[in-house]
Structure formats: C-alpha cells, structure tokens
Scaffold this active site. Structure first.
Site, short mmCIF file in Angstrom:
data_model
loop_
_atom_site.label_atom_id
_atom_site.label_comp_id
_atom_site.label_asym_id
_atom_site.label_seq_id
_atom_site.Cartn_x
_atom_site.Cartn_y
_atom_site.Cartn_z
N TRP A 40 0.98 -1.14 0.06
CA TRP A 40 0.33 -0.14 0.18
C TRP A 40 1.53 1.55 0.18
CZ3 TRP A 40 -4.39 2.31 -1.89
CH2 TRP A 40 -4.74 3.74 0.35
N SER A 42 1.34 4.62 0.90
CA SER A 42 -0.29 5.43 1.55
C SER A 42 0.49 6.79 1.41
CB SER A 42 -0.03 4.24 2.78
OG SER A 42 -0.60 5.27 4.17
N GLY A 43 -1.01 6.81 1.30
CA GLY A 43 -0.25 8.52 1.62
C GLY A 43 0.14 9.21 2.83
N ASP A 54 -1.21 14.67 7.06
CA ASP A 54 -1.71 14.16 5.02
C ASP A 54 -2.58 14.57 5.11
OD1 ASP A 54 -2.94 11.94 2.88
OD2 ASP A 54 -3.88 11.11 5.26
N ASP A 81 -1.85 5.12 -3.63
CA ASP A 81 -2.93 5.80 -3.19
C ASP A 81 -2.84 7.60 -3.94
OD1 ASP A 81 -4.52 7.17 -0.96
OD2 ASP A 81 -3.52 7.13 0.46
N ARG A 153 -12.79 4.45 -3.76
CA ARG A 153 -13.20 5.08 -2.25
C ARG A 153 -14.25 6.29 -2.12
NH1 ARG A 153 -7.73 6.09 1.78
NH2 ARG A 153 -8.86 7.37 3.28
N HIS A 184 -13.98 3.23 3.80
CA HIS A 184 -13.21 3.81 4.77
C HIS A 184 -14.22 4.05 6.12
CE1 HIS A 184 -9.49 3.96 7.08
NE2 HIS A 184 -9.74 4.66 6.53
C1 SPV Z 1 -3.74 6.28 3.85
O1 SPV Z 1 -2.64 5.70 4.76
O2 SPV Z 1 -3.27 7.08 3.37
C2 SPV Z 1 -5.50 6.40 4.08
C3 SPV Z 1 -5.55 5.42 5.16
O3 SPV Z 1 -5.88 6.15 3.40
S1 SPV Z 1 -6.73 6.20 5.98
O4 SPV Z 1 -5.30 7.28 6.62
O5 SPV Z 1 -6.54 5.29 7.07
O6 SPV Z 1 -6.60 6.98 5.53
MG MG Z 2 -4.60 7.86 2.83
#
Ligand code: SPV
Ligand code: MG
Length: 288
Positions: A40, A42-43, A54, A81, A153, A184
């Site tokens: 993943w 992940s952002g 984020d 992401d 999503r 989510h």
């Molecule tokens: C990420 O890991 O960047 C996600 C999951 O999008 S969350 O941070 O839970 O939104």
């Molecule tokens: Mg994210």
C-alpha cells in the site's frame, strides 16, 4: 502479465489479499519479504515520513517518485493511494496514466474534496464532492488506464453520512466503472463495515482498511464473502516511529550505543536488504 492483471488474478482467490503499508523502497521490500501479497503506497505514510500532515500537502510528483521507487526496489504489486486524484477529473486522467507508467498495479481514488483532510483524525473537516462529480473522476480514471486497476473509495462513513449514503455512492461509482469499492470507516468496531458489506449487492469486490477496528481478521473478511483486499494502512510508519523513539532514548540514556546495538537490525541485515551481495558479485564480474 502487467501489474494490474497480476493483481486482478491474485484478488480473485477466495482468501482476501493482505496489503501492507509502505513509504519508500526499503519498507516496500520488507512488505514483500514478510509475505504480503501487495504494497500500500499510503498517502498517510508518505506524508508522515516527511514530518507532514496527510492533507494534500505532499505533491503528486513526490508521491509518484516514491511509488516508482517502491515498484523498482520491491518488484511487488503496488496499490497506489492517489487521494482525491490531485484535483478534478482532468488531473485524474494525468495521474492515472503517470502511475500506470510508474508500474503501479492499482490506483485508489477517494471522494473527498481537494485539499483533503486525513480520515482518522478526530473532529476532522471531512467534505465529500457530489456523487456525480466523483463518478466523472472514476470514468476519467477508467478511460485513461490501460491495465491499472481502479479502486473507488467512499468516505461517506468517515464523513458521518451513514451506511445508506455509502451504499448509494458505492453503487454510483461501480456504475462509473470502478473495479473495486473501498469503504473506509473510523468506527471502533467492525459492525459498520460489516453492515455495509452485507447490504452491498454490487458486483465490485470490496476493500477494507481496518485501522480503527484492528481485531478484524482475514477470517472475518472471508466470512463476509465479498471482501477482496484488506489494507493495513499505516503500520510501517507507526512501527518505525516506535522503534526510533525507543532506540534514540536508549542511546541518550546510556551515553553509548552498546545497549541499543543488540535490539536494532545489525549492519549485515541492512547490507542484505540493500542488495550488497549482488553489488559485490557485479563488481567481481564487471570491474576490470
Ligand atoms: C492512507 O494510508 O493513506 C489511507 C488510509 O488513505 S487512512 O490514513 O486511514 O485514511
Ligand atoms: Mg490516504
């Protein structure tokens, strides 16, 4: 086979794929070594490892470069992401093409308004775009991809809009061409997503991120019957933070690094992960 096709084939098994978070080439390699089926990108992790929130602050160019690094270092399947797609449907077209060229297997696009707010923060400003607007983004993504898997999503549960709205949005996104639907939730129990999954009648398989309900297991996902992937959203950066804090505190306290030395990876392990043995054999073969 292209990465997207490999991911689709893997995701057609009856056991949900486990997708672990990473934020650079090193963590992506470790995800593959640990036996996860995909990575993943992940952002959240990418932002956190830069010491940033984020919240659409890390640019697409930075995220794309790291995604490319993860693909080439790990040779694994990367689920990227893309947050909101870095703008409107036109931005999505360019993003999707760039991520496919970078070697990603899938792109996740979320229905939040740009600039986004991270999902799991309490009291966060969670604004979604209109369903029709996001359908346009999903359609744009599908028109721009070649083999990249498109995961739509919905953040309807994160925004507190309830399961009914989440189901309606998911159905609209499937109609727009999404291959998978990611739902989510920040609920402390799995009940909310379980209710969603049981009421979901679409053909698109589901993707879950059980960060706030961590007791949710692969077996629980399999029992639902329509969950194709579980994403462990932020466990690489959280593990890294704890390990660094422990080690730094130990060295400060001891006045030397001897104690910490036994609890961290030996240098030989770093050399192994870096591929130093390959480098040595390349030297022996090619340096004259
Ligand atoms: C990420 O890991 O960047 C996600 C999951 O999008 S969350 O941070 O839970 O939104
Ligand atoms: Mg994210």
């Amino acid at each position: 086979m292209q990465p997207g096709e490999r991911l689709l084939e893997a995701a057609s098994a009856t056991v949900p794929l486990r997708v672990m978070a990473a934020h650079n080439g090193l963590s992506a390699k470790l995800v593959v070594e640990a036996g996860f089926e995909a990575i993943w990108a992940s952002g959240f992790e990418l932002a956190a490892t830069r010491g940033l929130p984020d919240a659409s602050i890390v640019t697409m160019a930075e995220h794309l470069a790291v995604t490319r690094e993860m693909v080439s270092a790990s040779r694994g399947l990367v689920v990227a992401d893309l947050d909101t797609g870095f703008g409107n449907a036109i931005n999505v077209i360019h993003a999707v093409q760039a991520y496919e060229v970078a070697g990603a297997a899938a792109a996740v696009l979320e229905d939040k308004r740009f600039p986004k707010m991270t999902s799991l923060i309490s009291g966060g400003r969670q604004e979604l775009v209109r369903t029709e607007e996001f359908q346009g983004k999903v359609e744009a993504a599908c028109s721009a991809r070649n083999r990249l898997v498109i995961i739509a999503r919905t953040e309807a549960l994160i925004a507190g809009l309830g399961v009914q709205e989440a189901l309606a949005r998911a159905a609209a996104y499937e109609e727009a061409g999404a291959d998978f639907i990611l739902v989510h939730s920040k609920s402390r129990s799995a009940a909310e997503v379980q209710q969603f999954a049981r009421r979901w009648t679409g053909r698109a398989p589901l993707v879950l991120i059980p960060t706030s309900y961590p007791e949710f297991s692969v077996e629980d996902a399999r029992d639902l019957g329509n969950v194709a992937m579980i994403i462990y959203g932020n466990h690489a950066v959280r593990a890294a933070i704890s390990a660094m804090q422990r080690t730094f505190a130990e060295i400060r306290r001891d006045g030397c690094a001897l104690g910490a030395d036994t609890s961290i990876a030996p240098l030989e392990e770093v050399f192994r992960v870096q591929g130093m043995s390959e480098l040595k054999s390349q030297e022996a073969r090619f340096l004259r």
